[in-house]
Design a protein around this motif. Structure first.
Motif, short mmCIF file in Angstrom:
data_model
loop_
_atom_site.label_atom_id
_atom_site.label_comp_id
_atom_site.label_asym_id
_atom_site.label_seq_id
_atom_site.Cartn_x
_atom_site.Cartn_y
_atom_site.Cartn_z
N LEU A 1 30.57 39.89 40.34
CA LEU A 1 31.58 40.19 39.32
C LEU A 1 32.84 40.76 39.96
CD1 LEU A 1 29.29 41.72 36.56
CD2 LEU A 1 30.63 39.64 36.33
N PHE A 2 32.66 41.65 40.92
CA PHE A 2 33.81 42.26 41.58
C PHE A 2 34.69 41.20 42.24
CE2 PHE A 2 35.84 44.17 45.32
CZ PHE A 2 36.45 45.29 44.77
N PHE A 3 34.07 40.24 42.89
CA PHE A 3 34.84 39.24 43.64
C PHE A 3 35.15 37.99 42.83
CE2 PHE A 3 33.22 41.66 47.34
CZ PHE A 3 34.44 41.89 47.96
N ILE A 4 34.79 37.97 41.55
CA ILE A 4 35.27 36.90 40.66
C ILE A 4 36.49 37.38 39.90
CG2 ILE A 4 34.75 35.54 38.60
CD1 ILE A 4 33.40 34.37 40.94
N LYS A 5 36.34 38.49 39.17
CA LYS A 5 37.46 39.05 38.42
C LYS A 5 37.18 40.52 38.17
CE LYS A 5 40.52 38.10 34.50
NZ LYS A 5 40.74 37.29 33.27
N ILE A 6 38.15 41.36 38.46
CA ILE A 6 37.91 42.81 38.47
C ILE A 6 37.51 43.34 37.10
CG2 ILE A 6 40.28 43.53 37.97
CD1 ILE A 6 37.93 45.04 40.66
N GLY B 1 39.45 37.50 42.18
CA GLY B 1 38.72 37.65 43.42
C GLY B 1 38.54 36.34 44.17
N ALA B 2 38.08 36.46 45.40
CA ALA B 2 38.00 35.30 46.29
C ALA B 2 36.72 34.50 46.14
CB ALA B 2 38.12 35.77 47.75
N LEU B 3 35.68 35.06 45.51
CA LEU B 3 34.37 34.39 45.52
C LEU B 3 34.44 33.01 44.88
CD1 LEU B 3 31.36 34.38 46.09
CD2 LEU B 3 31.00 35.59 43.93
N GLY B 4 35.08 32.90 43.73
CA GLY B 4 35.16 31.61 43.06
C GLY B 4 35.85 30.55 43.91
N TYR B 5 36.89 30.97 44.65
CA TYR B 5 37.59 30.04 45.53
C TYR B 5 36.69 29.55 46.66
CZ TYR B 5 41.77 32.01 43.25
OH TYR B 5 42.71 32.42 42.35
N TYR B 6 35.95 30.47 47.25
CA TYR B 6 35.07 30.09 48.36
C TYR B 6 33.92 29.22 47.88
CZ TYR B 6 37.33 32.98 51.90
OH TYR B 6 38.23 33.49 52.81
N LEU B 7 33.36 29.52 46.71
CA LEU B 7 32.29 28.68 46.18
C LEU B 7 32.80 27.27 45.92
CD1 LEU B 7 30.60 31.13 43.63
CD2 LEU B 7 29.71 30.40 45.85
N THR C 1 36.87 42.17 57.50
CA THR C 1 38.01 41.32 57.11
C THR C 1 39.20 42.08 56.55
OG1 THR C 1 37.18 40.96 54.85
CG2 THR C 1 36.39 39.46 56.57
N GLY C 2 38.97 43.25 55.96
CA GLY C 2 40.04 43.95 55.25
C GLY C 2 40.32 43.41 53.88
N VAL C 3 39.46 42.51 53.38
CA VAL C 3 39.73 41.83 52.12
C VAL C 3 39.60 42.77 50.92
CG1 VAL C 3 37.35 41.04 51.72
CG2 VAL C 3 39.28 39.71 50.82
N VAL C 4 38.76 43.77 51.00
CA VAL C 4 38.53 44.64 49.84
C VAL C 4 39.78 45.44 49.50
CG1 VAL C 4 37.15 46.53 48.91
CG2 VAL C 4 36.06 44.77 50.31
N SER C 5 40.37 46.10 50.50
CA SER C 5 41.58 46.88 50.24
C SER C 5 42.74 45.97 49.84
CB SER C 5 41.95 47.70 51.47
OG SER C 5 42.16 46.86 52.60
#
Length: 588
Positions: free
Chosen positions: A196-201, A79-85, A243-247
């Motif tokens: 958790l969802f946006f770190i790793k599924i 997921g993208a959260l770790g990258y953005y943090l 954003t469309g990021v979820v799909s």
């Protein structure tokens, strides 16, 4: 078990000295305020095995700064959260070492959630709150995995997102076990599951198993569960609309599943074997709790069978060994997908609650002693191992030499023992002199060594050669007044755009492992490759990763780019029209 969260554990000194009841949260605040002191200056770290994940975060930071969105503009295995943090922390502390930035940036999420738990618990027992805080800080502050993947001590710049999931699961477990305020619990559950969802599924699957256990046991009410689920779903819906990021992220995960089609059972068995000590101790603890509470187990089962109701069924699920079994299953599922992690640390809050409850009900007996010993056998070894690994790595810095570089920024803030630096020079000469032999070995699908990517001399040489390659590129640009604006790497990682202040091409996978994390390229990927100004490929030695990636990219890369020997250890693919004949570079 649920009685622990609802029982009043207020300490006498808490009533006499009210400030002590806030001491755990204050301690957390002091630690958070002190962390920037270690980020204002670049603190060198010992080189370590498989530091690839660290370089991936640098690549992601550069792509995000260039306007790219993970999963939308490039394939991302997590997921993208770790990258953005990490990107945000890097902006705030540009001199901070990437290893610390990657580890501590998650505190932006976990620290507030943990504070909610501590505020709830410290009202009843400051000592219990400190008991929850200490392991949380230990695992959050020390960026080391549980498990040994290499005999020598060093930094562990891999498994970063796995460690982050484990720390989130720790906070979630502490909330599920100890927080009795329904609104606070609902908020922590919703926020934790989103993170958790946006770190790793796979982390959210483990979290869902834990929440399902709490719901079945009556610790989490159905109403609060539905509210948390609605908050979670509404947040995803809003992000998707914006954003469309979820799909796009779900699409990446489905692509990963197609690439990794191994069945679940072998992975679970492998996860259990990799964490065999904690797994066996946990199973033994479940057996001990079952036997010591045998009469209670029989009564709960009899009531559930004779008078089935939500209350009697919840009483069965609320049995301590059932809680532990469910959490263990969640942990093993998550670890079935991992290499490097802080495995099963989230068992600690649960075992702490069960130990208190068991001691209260049984007193100081042999049975209580057995349960206590088995619980310690689960939670102590991981903590001691992390402390030992950190101590060995950082004490070993006293006898190291720092990397001499010109182009690596904070990525080059590493040091190694002189013997490894000398071996790196000797092996590099061997790779250059016998390139055809090592190329043939890579083409056959075999690396030079099964521990090649873990060897400190290889990691050291990789950094040195990356620095030399950048110097060579800058020299070429200065010679003819050109600039390679888009740069890619035919390798697992591509930190070069970040290092050179350039752009990474869109659509090219980040963390490019052709065996499990690079879907077959399509038109978008091929168009991006054709437009790349410069592609760099390390050759000391060639590895199956590079050989397979080159084969994937070849249909678009080879017709549109000229391959040249940039340095003895790097080849470059330069887009046609950017390479003047006057350069006189030699084909490899």
């Amino acid at each position: 078990m649920a009685s622990v969260a609802n029982d009043t554990l207020a300490a006498p000194e808490g009533r006499r000295f009210p400030w002590k009841r806030s001491a755990p949260v204050l301690a957390l605040g002091v630690v958070l305020l002190a962390l920037p002191l270690a980020l204002f200056k670049t603190l060198h770290q010992p080189v370590g095995a498989m530091m690839w994940d660290l370089y991936i975060y640098l690549d992601a930071t550069n792509r995000i700064a260039g306007g790219q969105i993970p999963s939308i503009d490039f394939f991302a295995p997590v997921g993208a959260l770790g990258y953005y943090l990490f990107a945000g922390a890097s902006w705030l502390f540009p001199n901070g070492h990437p290893l610390f930035l990657s580890a501590w940036s998650l505190l932006i999420v976990t620290a507030p959630l943990m504070a909610v738990v501590l505020v709830e618990v410290q009202r009843r027992s400051p000592a219990l709150a400190f008991a929850l805080l200490a392991p949380f800080l230990l695992y959050s502050l020390l960026p080391f995995n549980i498990g040994s993947y290499y005999p020598y001590p060093g930094s562990e710049g891999f498994g970063i997102y796995n460690r982050q999931v484990c720390q989130l699961l720790y906070v979630l477990a502490a909330a599920l076990v100890f927080v009795k305020d329904g609104r606070k619990l609902c908020g922590v559950v919703a926020a934790s599951m989103l993170a958790l969802f946006f770190i790793k599924i796979t982390g959210i699957v483990a979290g869902a198993l834990m929440c399902g256990m709490a719901l079945a046991a009556g610790q989490l009410t159905l109403k609060r569960s539905l509210i948390a689920a609605c908050i979670f779903a509404a947040s995803l819906f809003a992000l998707e609309l914006a954003t469309g990021v979820v799909s796009a992220y779900i699409g990446d995960i489905l692509a990963l599943l197609r690439l990794n089609d191994e069945t679940l059972l072998p992975r679970l068995l492998r996860a259990a074997s990799m964490n065999i000590g904690a797994t066996l101790a946990t199973v033994a603890l479940c057996c001990a709790l079952h036997l010591t509470d045998l009469q209670r187990v029989r009564l709960c089962l009899r009531d559930a069978v004779s008078s089935p109701s939500r209350q009697t069924i919840s009483a069965v699920f609320d049995l301590p060994f059932v809680w532990i079994a469910a959490f263990l299953l969640a942990g093993l599922f998550f670890e079935s997908q991992n290499t490097g992690s802080q495995a099963l640390i989230f068992l600690y809050p649960l075992l702490l609650a069960i130990g208190l409850d068991h001691g209260r009900r049984h007193g100081q007996t042999v049975r209580s002693a057995v349960v206590a010993v088995l619980a310690l056998a689960v939670v102590l070894p991981p903590a001691l191992l992390v402390i030992q690994k950190a101590s060995r790595a950082w004490i070993g810095m006293l006898d190291t030499t720092r990397l001499d570089h010109r182009n690596l920024k904070t990525m080059g803030a590493f040091a190694v023992r002189p013997a490894f630096a000398e071996r790196a020079r000797l092996m590099e000469a061997m790779f250059v002199e016998n390139r055809k032999a090592f190329d043939a070995l890579a083409a056959a699908g075999e690396p030079f060594s099964v521990l090649l990517f873990s060897d400190f001399d290889f990691q050291w040489a990789w950094l040195e050669n990356a620095d030399r390659a950048i110097s060579a590129v800058r020299a070429l640009e200065a010679r003819d007044g050109v600039r390679f604006e888009t740069v890619m790497s035919i390798d697992f990682v591509n930190p070069f755009p970040w290092l050179m202040d350039r752009q990474a091409p869109r659509h090219i996978a980040i963390g490019a492992d052709p065996t499990r994390a690079v879907p077959p390229p399509g038109d978008a990927e091929y168009d991006a490759i054709r437009a790349v100004d410069l592609a760099l490929m390390p050759t000391c030695p060639a590895t199956p990763t590079q050989t397979d990636l080159l084969a994937l990219y070849a249909p678009a890369l080879l017709p549109t780019h000229i391959r040249v020997s940039l340095t003895p250890c790097y080849d470059a693919f330069i887009r046609n029209g950017l390479l003047p004949a006057s350069w006189g570079l030699q084909q490899p």
